[in-house]
Design an enzyme around this catalytic site. Structure first.
Site, mmCIF file in Angstrom:
data_model
loop_
_atom_site.group_PDB
_atom_site.id
_atom_site.type_symbol
_atom_site.label_atom_id
_atom_site.label_comp_id
_atom_site.label_asym_id
_atom_site.label_seq_id
_atom_site.Cartn_x
_atom_site.Cartn_y
_atom_site.Cartn_z
ATOM 1 N N HIS A 71 0.775 -1.228 0.127
ATOM 2 C CA HIS A 71 -0.026 -0.070 -0.057
ATOM 3 C C HIS A 71 0.875 1.246 -0.081
ATOM 4 O O HIS A 71 0.261 2.386 -0.226
ATOM 5 C CB HIS A 71 -0.893 0.147 0.901
ATOM 6 C CG HIS A 71 -1.910 -1.069 1.505
ATOM 7 N ND1 HIS A 71 -2.460 -1.850 0.502
ATOM 8 C CD2 HIS A 71 -1.664 -2.030 2.655
ATOM 9 C CE1 HIS A 71 -2.985 -3.057 1.037
ATOM 10 N NE2 HIS A 71 -2.651 -3.033 2.554
ATOM 11 N N ASP A 220 4.057 -7.994 0.713
ATOM 12 C CA ASP A 220 4.758 -9.133 1.615
ATOM 13 C C ASP A 220 3.964 -10.046 2.320
ATOM 14 O O ASP A 220 4.206 -11.315 2.245
ATOM 15 C CB ASP A 220 5.208 -8.360 2.756
ATOM 16 C CG ASP A 220 4.343 -7.511 3.600
ATOM 17 O OD1 ASP A 220 3.197 -7.254 3.222
ATOM 18 O OD2 ASP A 220 4.751 -6.836 4.611
HETATM 19 O O1 5SP Z 1 -1.102 -3.239 5.278
HETATM 20 C C1 5SP Z 1 -0.612 -4.295 5.541
HETATM 21 C C2 5SP Z 1 -1.481 -5.296 4.787
HETATM 22 O O2 5SP Z 1 -2.751 -4.960 4.005
HETATM 23 C C3 5SP Z 1 0.549 -4.807 6.216
HETATM 24 O O3 5SP Z 1 0.414 -6.028 6.254
HETATM 25 C C4 5SP Z 1 1.652 -4.363 5.452
HETATM 26 O O4 5SP Z 1 1.827 -5.040 4.271
HETATM 27 C C5 5SP Z 1 3.127 -4.173 6.174
HETATM 28 O O5 5SP Z 1 3.479 -5.656 6.778
HETATM 29 P P1 5SP Z 1 4.317 -5.767 7.680
HETATM 30 O O6 5SP Z 1 5.618 -4.801 7.624
HETATM 31 O O7 5SP Z 1 3.622 -5.849 9.092
HETATM 32 O O8 5SP Z 1 4.753 -7.465 7.481
#
Ligand code: 5SP
Ligand code: ADP
Length: 425
Positions: A71, A220
């Site tokens: 995002h 991720d």
């Molecule tokens: O916003 C979301 C999923 O929609 C988060 O899961 C980000 O993708 C960040 O992930 P992490 O750094 O916590 O793994």
């Protein structure tokens, strides 16, 4: 032995694994920290990538893939220069923009049917609206919009590309139809900047200057699903900076309540997902408040069988699910007799897991089967989380061997792009 590499450029750090392309066995690893904050200049990700891969980590690697935090709004001008630091998924300043966009389109159902999700501050489209309203001079300079993993792929290959998994988190890409909804982007931003081309799951983005193949990359969470080789009936709970609850499905049921985002996965299927803003850092903040290490927090939390009536509302960074961007955390039901470090530690773990338990109910409500939970992410290393999670979730919880599943998924995608065969690691 052919080698492939996978990168996890997530919120708090960059992690890189180098694997045997045939077996998936990890042969080398590297990591580097990111600065804290909810906006960050993309150069920091590049610096962290270089630090994590220094000392020849990528020597002999034939193909590499990037998994990135979802995002984040990366804006480039017509010369490819970054216009402003990227606004990250956990930046809540665009909460009002999200409300406005929902109202303007006619309500949550319109968004859920158009792009599989209902805007909240995390999604890229709301950040663009915020920028158009609050930084019009900067917005006027924006020629291209991309996501964190797209930007790293572009730095490596010079190609502006993405994949349907990460694109589906923008709220201007329809995962079911496989097309950008430029009409929604234009309504939000007032113009349609250049967008990265969406590659297929095994397509390559291009090559680095040294000739290394680079795969499409993905978000991720999509990369974690690839790394785990997720099957129907498995639900993942990931406890990183964000808490996420997700599984793989063949088709998507839009959730008009907005709790579940209907993302695409990295294989051609879908990845319904609930995300919270408060996960592993609830534990580190509580440990810091108590003046102890994380391992001591585990010991305290496991030394009592409940929190003695204390309830920890974990919205320390506001919250996304439920959509309460301005919420704060609370410690409820305090009495003189129950204000012990043990009870506080237990309440913090229970409160954080409780938010994810609600996420589990929400993904079930859109049809995900949960025969077992796979617990991953940095917070899954906590003995207290492992011990208390089965009580909260009410289904068997398995903790796969501690590994960097996002980076492993990205490496698996890199192997797929290299050989044309989905690697049976
Ligand atoms: O916003 C979301 C999923 O929609 C988060 O899961 C980000 O993708 C960040 O992930 P992490 O750094 O916590 O793994
Ligand atoms: N043993 C542990 N107990 C609790 N939290 C942990 C433990 N080990 C790591 N963490 C936490 O996990 C988080 C990092 O997890 P990670 O999945 O790498 O996050 P991200 O991908 O969002 O950068 C940090 O907040 C860290 O404090």
């Amino acid at each position: 032995m052919a080698l492939v590499a996978g990168v996890d450029s997530s919120t708090q750090s960059t992690k890189v694994v180098v694997c045997d392309a045939e077996t998936g066995q990890v042969v080398r690893q590297g990591r580097a920290a990111h600065p804290d904050g909810t906006e960050i200049h993309p150069d920091e990700w590049w610096r962290a990538f270089q630090e994590a891969t220094s000392d020849g980590l990528l020597d002999g690697v034939a193909s590499l893939g990037i998994g990135g935090q979802q995002h984040g709004m990366v804006t480039l001008d017509e010369h490819g220069e970054v216009v402003r630091p990227a606004l990250l998924w956990n930046d809540t300043r665009s909460a009002k923009a999200a409300e406005d966009l929902i109202r303007e389109l006619g309500g949550p159902a319109e968004w859920a049917n158009a792009v599989g999700l209902v805007p909240v501050a995390s999604f890229t489209v709301t950040k663009l609206r915020w920028m158009a309203e609050h930084e019009p001079e900067l917005a006027a300079r924006v020629a291209t919009v991309m996501l964190p993993h797209d930007w790293l792929t572009w730095k490596l290959t010079g190609e502006m590309v993405t994949d349907r998994g990460d694109a589906s988190g923008t709220a201007y890409y329809s995962a079911t139809d496989g097309v950008y909804r430029v009409d929604l982007l234009e309504k939000a931003f007032g113009k349609v900047p250049h967008l990265p081309r969406v590659l297929g799951p095994d397509e390559a983005a291009g090559r680095t200057s040294t000739g290394m193949l680079v795969s499409a990359g993905t978000g991720d969470n999509m990369a974690a699903a690839l790394g785990l080789g997720l099957e129907v009936g498995d639900v993942v709970v990931s406890i990183g900076t964000s808490g996420t609850v997700f599984g793989v499905t063949d088709k998507l049921t839009p959730d008009v309540s907005g709790a579940v985002a209907g993302f695409a996965d990295a294989t051609g299927k879908f990845l319904p997902l609930v995300a919270t803003l408060n996960a592993a850092r609830v534990l580190s903040a509580t440990a810091q408040m108590l003046g102890i290490e994380l391992s001591e927090l585990d010991e305290l939390a496991l030394s009592v069988k409940d929190a003695g009536g204390l309830e920890f509302v974990p919205y320390l960074d506001g919250e996304r699910t439920p959509n309460l961007p301005d919420a704060t955390g609370s410690l409820l039901n305090m009495r003189r007799h129950n204000m012990t470090p043990q009870n506080v530690a237990r309440a913090a773990v229970e409160g954080m897991l409780g938010g994810l338990g609600a996420g589990l109910d929400a993904v079930r409500a859109v049809g995900l089967e949960a025969q077992r939970i796979l617990l991953i992410g940095g917070g899954a290393r906590s003995a207290a989380v492992q011990g208390i999670a089965p009580e909260i979730f009410g289904v068997p919880v398995e903790v796969p061997a501690a590994a960097e599943y996002v980076a492993l998924g990205a490496a698996r995608q890199a192997a797929w792009a290299l050989t044309g065969q989905y690697p049976a690691w």
